[in-house]
Design a protein around this motif. Structure first.
Motif, PDB file in Angstrom:
ATOM      1  N   ASP A  17       0.841  -1.199   0.000  1.00 31.38           N
ATOM      2  CA  ASP A  17       0.000   0.000   0.000  1.00 31.38           C
ATOM      3  C   ASP A  17       0.874   1.246   0.000  1.00 31.38           C
ATOM      4  O   ASP A  17       2.087   1.183   0.213  1.00 31.38           O
ATOM      5  CB  ASP A  17      -0.917  -0.004   1.226  1.00 31.38           C
ATOM      6  N   LEU A 104       0.029   3.329 -12.974  1.00 31.76           N
ATOM      7  CA  LEU A 104      -0.433   2.502 -11.854  1.00 31.76           C
ATOM      8  C   LEU A 104      -1.453   1.477 -12.351  1.00 31.76           C
ATOM      9  O   LEU A 104      -2.363   1.094 -11.633  1.00 31.76           O
ATOM     10  CB  LEU A 104      -1.064   3.381 -10.759  1.00 31.76           C
ATOM     11  N   LYS A 109       0.676  -3.481 -10.604  1.00 29.39           N
ATOM     12  CA  LYS A 109       0.289  -3.941  -9.262  1.00 29.39           C
ATOM     13  C   LYS A 109       0.837  -5.352  -9.043  1.00 29.39           C
ATOM     14  O   LYS A 109       0.110  -6.307  -8.749  1.00 29.39           O
ATOM     15  CB  LYS A 109      -1.228  -3.928  -9.125  1.00 29.39           C
ATOM     16  N   SER A 118       4.154  -0.712  -8.757  1.00 29.57           N
ATOM     17  CA  SER A 118       3.410   0.547  -8.628  1.00 29.57           C
ATOM     18  C   SER A 118       3.886   1.356  -7.420  1.00 29.57           C
ATOM     19  O   SER A 118       3.951   2.591  -7.481  1.00 29.57           O
ATOM     20  CB  SER A 118       1.910   0.255  -8.497  1.00 29.57           C
ATOM     21  N   VAL A 119       4.232   0.674  -6.332  1.00 28.85           N
ATOM     22  CA  VAL A 119       4.751   1.367  -5.148  1.00 28.85           C
ATOM     23  C   VAL A 119       6.117   1.976  -5.451  1.00 28.85           C
ATOM     24  O   VAL A 119       6.396   3.123  -5.081  1.00 28.85           O
ATOM     25  CB  VAL A 119       4.835   0.390  -3.947  1.00 28.85           C
ATOM     26  N   ALA A 122       5.694   5.077  -7.452  1.00 33.32           N
ATOM     27  CA  ALA A 122       5.251   6.200  -6.611  1.00 33.32           C
ATOM     28  C   ALA A 122       6.406   6.773  -5.807  1.00 33.32           C
ATOM     29  O   ALA A 122       6.505   7.993  -5.627  1.00 33.32           O
ATOM     30  CB  ALA A 122       4.135   5.735  -5.679  1.00 33.32           C
ATOM     31  N   THR A 145      -4.325   4.796 -14.348  1.00 35.39           N
ATOM     32  CA  THR A 145      -4.714   3.649 -13.523  1.00 35.39           C
ATOM     33  C   THR A 145      -5.139   2.431 -14.342  1.00 35.39           C
ATOM     34  O   THR A 145      -5.382   1.372 -13.777  1.00 35.39           O
ATOM     35  CB  THR A 145      -5.884   4.019 -12.590  1.00 35.39           C
ATOM     36  N   HIS A 172      -3.911   4.638  -6.022  1.00 35.81           N
ATOM     37  CA  HIS A 172      -3.413   3.302  -5.699  1.00 35.81           C
ATOM     38  C   HIS A 172      -4.419   2.504  -4.881  1.00 35.81           C
ATOM     39  O   HIS A 172      -4.486   1.277  -4.973  1.00 35.81           O
ATOM     40  CB  HIS A 172      -2.084   3.424  -4.942  1.00 35.81           C
ATOM     41  N   GLN A 173      -5.221   3.206  -4.093  1.00 29.23           N
ATOM     42  CA  GLN A 173      -6.204   2.544  -3.230  1.00 29.23           C
ATOM     43  C   GLN A 173      -7.492   2.202  -3.955  1.00 29.23           C
ATOM     44  O   GLN A 173      -8.223   1.298  -3.546  1.00 29.23           O
ATOM     45  CB  GLN A 173      -6.530   3.440  -2.028  1.00 29.23           C
TER      46      GLN A 173
END
Length: 312
Positions: A17, A104, A109, A118-119, A122, A145, A172-173
């Protein structure tokens, strides 16, 4: 022989996350690449590249010609209208927009060891955002996305990075399983419309959604801007894994069971990855776009030659 240390997660991160604290962390890291330090890009490609970007000159005003003025700066329209020689004055352009395109999408993911791709994207976006404003540049972003685009127009000072960080966390969420897919080409098209001329563009992606037909759009962007590609990758994509069991894996196109204990499986993954690499390399080379690589299996600062060592 001492076995290699297992990489630890970056501060405030769980690898899956996104949290505000983990992205704010890069504000303090950006100072390492302020002049006269080497650029963040030189750390990635092993070559020296000055961070001094080519600045333009902005028109300021017109005043009567004075002895010693550059005759090339004479404003002939004003001179003809007034009957007296006038010259243009210019001021050095202090700001240069920096535009990020952050992928993203579904294929990002994914992560087999330390972080989701993706993290990691970021994290790099946050570092570049803080670096841009510390260089007194405006920073903006388009976040892709896979189903929608999130736009952050170029903004100066700390508002720029903070807006991008919050947008990255929200994007991302979000879950958008039932929404219509959006092509990466649409993201490049929107970037072309939003991006001010003379921008520094950085595309952070695994580039699995990039198509040969996108070459024309990238060429148009390349005419008036500088572009950098940053490819985020994971070791498993290359068939590199210590796992020897059977696992269910899926991407945006298919869902299958893979036997990672089989040499054939790992070789097939490696073959597919090398083919993708060749495509990205050829695309970047034909457009004269620098291509950098960042692994999701190592902390970002460790790959950039940071002096910081992470121990949990």
């Amino acid at each position: 022989m001492t076995p290699p240390m297992t990489p630890s997660l970056p501060p405030h991160s769980d690898g899956v996350d996104l949290y505000l604290a983990e992205l704010l962390h890069y504000k303090n890291q950006s100072v390492r690449w302020l002049p006269p330090a080497q650029s963040v890009w030189s750390q990635l490609n092993g070559q020296h590249m000055s961070r001094k970007k080519g600045r333009g000159m902005n028109f300021s005003e017109v005043r009567p010609y004075q002895a010693g003025d550059d005759i090339r700066a004479i404003d002939w329209r004003v001179t003809a209208r007034t009957g007296k020689t006038h010259t243009k004055l210019f001021t050095e352009e202090r700001e240069q927009p920096v535009m990020l395109l952050v992928d993203l999408g579904t294929s990002m993911k994914f992560g087999s060891q330390l972080l989701l791709k993706s993290v990691q994207a970021a994290h790099f976006a946050s570092l570049l955002s803080w670096l841009a404003v510390s260089e007194q540049d405006r920073i903006g972003a388009i976040i892709y996305t896979g189903t929608k685009l999130i736009e952050c127009k170029p903004t100066a000072r700390q508002q720029g990075p903070l807006r991008i960080i919050n947008a990255l966390i929200d994007a991302h969420q979000s879950t958008e399983d039932e929404q219509e897919p959006l092509s990466f080409s649409a993201a490049l098209k929107h970037l072309h419309h939003l991006c001010p001329k003379g921008s520094e563009i950085v595309v952070l992606s695994d580039f699995y959604q990039l198509a040969e037909t996108d070459k024309r759009r990238l060429s148009q962007l390349r005419q008036h801007n500088r572009i950098q590609f940053v490819q985020i990758h994971d070791p498993l994509e290359q068939g590199q894994t210590a796992f020897k069991g059977t696992e269910h894996v899926a991407d945006s196109k298919q869902s299958v069971w893979l036997d990672f204990s089989a040499k054939k499986t790992r070789e097939k993954l490696s073959e597919q990855y090398l083919g993708h690499q060749q495509f990205i390399h050829d695309m970047a080379l034909s457009l004269a776009i620098p291509l950098h690589q960042v692994s999701a299996a190592l902390p970002l600062m460790q790959q950039l030659g940071g002096i910081e060592k992470y121990h949990g």
